[in-house]
Design an enzyme around this catalytic site. Structure first.
Site, short mmCIF file in Angstrom:
data_model
loop_
_atom_site.label_atom_id
_atom_site.label_comp_id
_atom_site.label_asym_id
_atom_site.label_seq_id
_atom_site.Cartn_x
_atom_site.Cartn_y
_atom_site.Cartn_z
N HIS A 70 118.19 -17.71 -24.90
CA HIS A 70 118.81 -16.64 -24.11
C HIS A 70 120.24 -17.09 -23.78
O HIS A 70 120.46 -18.28 -23.50
CB HIS A 70 118.08 -16.45 -22.77
CG HIS A 70 116.94 -15.48 -22.79
ND1 HIS A 70 115.82 -15.65 -22.01
CD2 HIS A 70 116.75 -14.31 -23.46
CE1 HIS A 70 114.99 -14.63 -22.21
NE2 HIS A 70 115.53 -13.81 -23.09
N CYS A 104 117.26 -17.66 -14.48
CA CYS A 104 116.19 -16.82 -15.05
C CYS A 104 115.39 -16.14 -13.96
O CYS A 104 114.84 -15.06 -14.17
CB CYS A 104 115.24 -17.66 -15.89
SG CYS A 104 115.98 -18.44 -17.30
N1 ARG Z 1 109.09 -17.72 -20.86
C1 ARG Z 1 110.17 -16.79 -20.72
C2 ARG Z 1 110.55 -16.26 -22.10
O1 ARG Z 1 110.55 -17.02 -23.03
C3 ARG Z 1 111.35 -17.46 -20.08
C4 ARG Z 1 112.46 -16.51 -19.77
C5 ARG Z 1 113.66 -17.21 -19.16
N2 ARG Z 1 114.58 -16.30 -18.67
C6 ARG Z 1 115.91 -16.35 -18.88
N3 ARG Z 1 116.67 -15.50 -18.25
N4 ARG Z 1 116.44 -17.20 -19.71
O2 ARG Z 1 110.84 -15.10 -22.27
#
Ligand code: ARG
Length: 284
Positions: A183, A277
């Site tokens: 991300h 996150c």
């Molecule tokens: N386990 C989640 C996923 O892989 C983690 C999300 C993390 N969020 C972020 N904004 N980077 O989607």
């Protein structure tokens, strides 16, 4: 007339502005599937510790004078604690999310319902996959923001034009290339309207060049700090809430006049997330 450039340690006082965040308590947090390389379903999660760490993060925001609203956690959605992925909000316009993986699909409707119930009149269900502020980061002076838009792992490149249309701001597409930084908010932290911290190696060469020319004052994170998700930070313009393990980045931020506010998010890191996150910014 002669002028003397300030040394980095003498930069003028940074100014914090009060923020409005939406968070979701990790009551149902677990790592039961793996959709990013951080997630290891074979390694146990300490739910009580995750809850304490999240409560502490929320307390930090309240101490800094920010407003925190809460989204009701839903059973069966263990990643819902990562509220940043549920929407992107600018000028009170809510661009909803559409998740890449079915395990998280249900979160989008929960976010949209929250914003509708809170009186937001424009809540847009997107056509293309976008994982909210995980991949869409707003930067720039009020009214003239740009949306930094990540792609490569989650958000569909076609969502970039959609974001541009719905949020009425230019979008700068950026290509992520390292699955550990899946991300955009794991590879870039927006610190103030003109300053970012980032990990160059997380981006394609073309995107590195774009970011270098756009943010000449950017802080380049040490790979060791990025590897504890140190860039998954939340700034109010002065105070930068970041993972406690990112000690090198904390020092660099202090040298640049920011106040580093370390928080331990070790349990939430097991899902591949840090403070950012867990935090969706609501821009009225
Ligand atoms: N386990 C989640 C996923 O892989 C983690 C999300 C993390 N969020 C972020 N904004 N980077 O989607």
């Amino acid at each position: 007339m002669t002028s003397v450039l300030p040394l980095p340690s003498e930069v003028s006082e940074r100014v914090a502005t009060p923020r409005h965040y939406l968070m979701c308590r990790p009551e149902h947090f677990a790592v039961t599937y793996a959709i990013n390389p951080w997630m290891r379903p074979d390694i146990p999660v300490d739910l009580a510790l995750a809850l304490r760490q999240w409560d502490e993060l929320r307390a930090v925001y309240l101490d800094l004078g920010h407003r925190v609203d809460l989204l009701e956690p839903l059973p069966g959605l263990p990643d819902m604690v990562y509220a940043a992925n549920g929407a992107t909000v600018l000028d009170g316009i809510v661009l909803g999310a559409r998740f890449r993986y079915p395990q998280r699909a249900g979160e989008a409707a929960a976010h949209a319902a929250w914003f509708s119930a809170a009186g937001y009149e424009r809540v847009v269900e997107p056509e293309f996959v976008n994982e909210g502020e995980g991949d869409l980061l707003v930067v720039g002076p009020e009214g003239e923001e740009t949306v930094l838009a990540g792609t490569g792992f989650r958000t569909d490149p076609r969502a970039h034009a959609e974001a541009e249309r719905v949020l009425a701001r230019p979008v700068l597409p950026l290509e992520l290339v390292d699955p550990l930084y899946y991300h955009l908010d794991t590879a870039v932290a927006v610190l103030d309207p003109v300053t970012i911290a980032w990990l160059p190696a997380a981006f394609s060469p073309a995107s590195q060049a774009v970011l270098r020319s756009r943010f000449p004052d950017a802080i380049e994170a040490d790979p060791a700090d990025a590897a504890v998700l140190g860039l998954n930070a939340v700034s109010d313009g002065r105070n930068v809430v970041l993972p406690a393990q990112a000690t090198g980045l904390a020092k660099t931020l202090a040298d640049r006049g920011f106040t580093a506010v370390p928080v331990d998010m070790s349990e939430l890191l097991k899902g591949g997330g840090g403070p950012k996150c867990c935090t969706l910014e609501v821009r009225a």
